[in-house]
Design an enzyme around this catalytic site. Sequence first.
Site, PDB file in Angstrom:
ATOM      1  N   HIS A   1      74.480  94.585  26.572  1.00 33.17           N
ATOM      2  CA  HIS A   1      74.174  94.514  27.815  1.00 33.17           C
ATOM      3  C   HIS A   1      74.346  93.422  28.678  1.00 33.17           C
ATOM      4  O   HIS A   1      74.771  93.374  29.722  1.00 33.17           O
ATOM      5  CB  HIS A   1      72.697  94.735  27.839  1.00 33.17           C
ATOM      6  CG  HIS A   1      71.901  95.861  27.122  1.00 33.17           C
ATOM      7  ND1 HIS A   1      72.007  97.329  27.663  1.00 33.17           N
ATOM      8  CD2 HIS A   1      71.489  96.211  25.997  1.00 33.17           C
ATOM      9  CE1 HIS A   1      71.323  98.155  27.033  1.00 33.17           C
ATOM     10  NE2 HIS A   1      71.216  97.630  25.713  1.00 33.17           N
TER      11      HIS A   1
HETATM   12  O1  RIB Z   1      67.279  95.831  27.589  1.00 30.05           O
HETATM   13  C1  RIB Z   1      68.329  95.044  27.032  1.00 30.05           C
HETATM   14  C2  RIB Z   1      67.778  93.731  27.446  1.00 30.05           C
HETATM   15  O2  RIB Z   1      66.787  93.205  26.614  1.00 30.05           O
HETATM   16  C3  RIB Z   1      68.861  92.705  26.907  1.00 30.05           C
HETATM   17  O3  RIB Z   1      69.008  91.481  27.828  1.00 30.05           O
HETATM   18  C4  RIB Z   1      68.671  92.577  25.453  1.00 30.05           C
HETATM   19  O4  RIB Z   1      69.156  91.156  24.962  1.00 30.05           O
HETATM   20  C5  RIB Z   1      67.144  92.264  25.594  1.00 30.05           C
HETATM   21  O5  RIB Z   1      66.775  91.038  25.752  1.00 30.05           O
END
Ligand code: RIB
Length: 303
Positions: free
Chosen positions: A234
Amino acid sequence: MTASRPPVSILIDTDPGIDDVVALSLAARSPELHVAGITTTYGNATLAAATRNASAVLALLEKPIPIYPGSDRPLERPLVTAPDTHGPTGVGYAPVGGEELVTPNPTVLLGLLEWSEQPVTLVTLGPLTNLAHALSVGPDLVRSRVRRHIGMFGSLHEQGNTNRWADFNAWADPEAVDIVLRAGLPTVMVGLDVTRRMELSAAQVEHLATSSDPLIAWLAKALRFYGRNGCVVHDVLPLGELIEPDLLTLAQVSLAVNLEEGVHRGHTMESPAGTPSQVALDVDMARMRALLARVFGEELQWQ
Ligand code: RIB
Ligand code: CA
């Protein structure tokens, strides 16, 4: 990097985290960005583990970027980390040293912004607790020094990854999201609507595991935690947008966050009572995938 454009000075607030260390690697290997500092937060792991993990990846990157520990818990909610998703250390199977004792400093961002001569772009990759603390103590200073806030958090239309509606970062500290949205910063929400597409397959991870590059082999060990399932990285997308503006398609949305408990906790949604914010609704995946070659040393084979 276009010759005419000087590097964008950024601060990264992060909770390393498997996708966070990939994102930090992309930032460190992109001449379009100058990483002025990194602040850490609880989230995927404890503050101490997240800080250790940030230090571990920077050592492999051979980048002496200063790291400043921030918050070790949410504003009001109980601390919940994500060992099932990121492993007991926070970076999957990647080898790391022991946890150092760190002193939490929830207003760390405020201090850094006060020191910064020029306005900076703030990239948040974890819960928004550090930014919320800074806004609660010195809102005018934050507004004067944060040119833009672009964060991986939330989800407008995509199904959540922590409950039916929310991503982990918004779910972990919804009160912090509320403070940030109400502050009226130039915030860009890069949520699951676009980040969910940034998936590395098990085959791609196995290929990376054969690399002789110590950083790539280490990242592959982190990513291998997902086994046969793909790993969604992400956190690389906010950096992608800063490296290549208009990589994301943004729309203005009146954004609010749900503060209830249960399936709507942390649900970032369009609301007449919300704050006008920029939300990423689409991404040029071909360009984003090409940027990852800066981290992994080659263009990966994509399905
Ligand atoms: O939902 C995804 C996010 O939550 C990303 O930043 C992952 O690293 C977690 O922190
Ligand atoms: Ca993260």
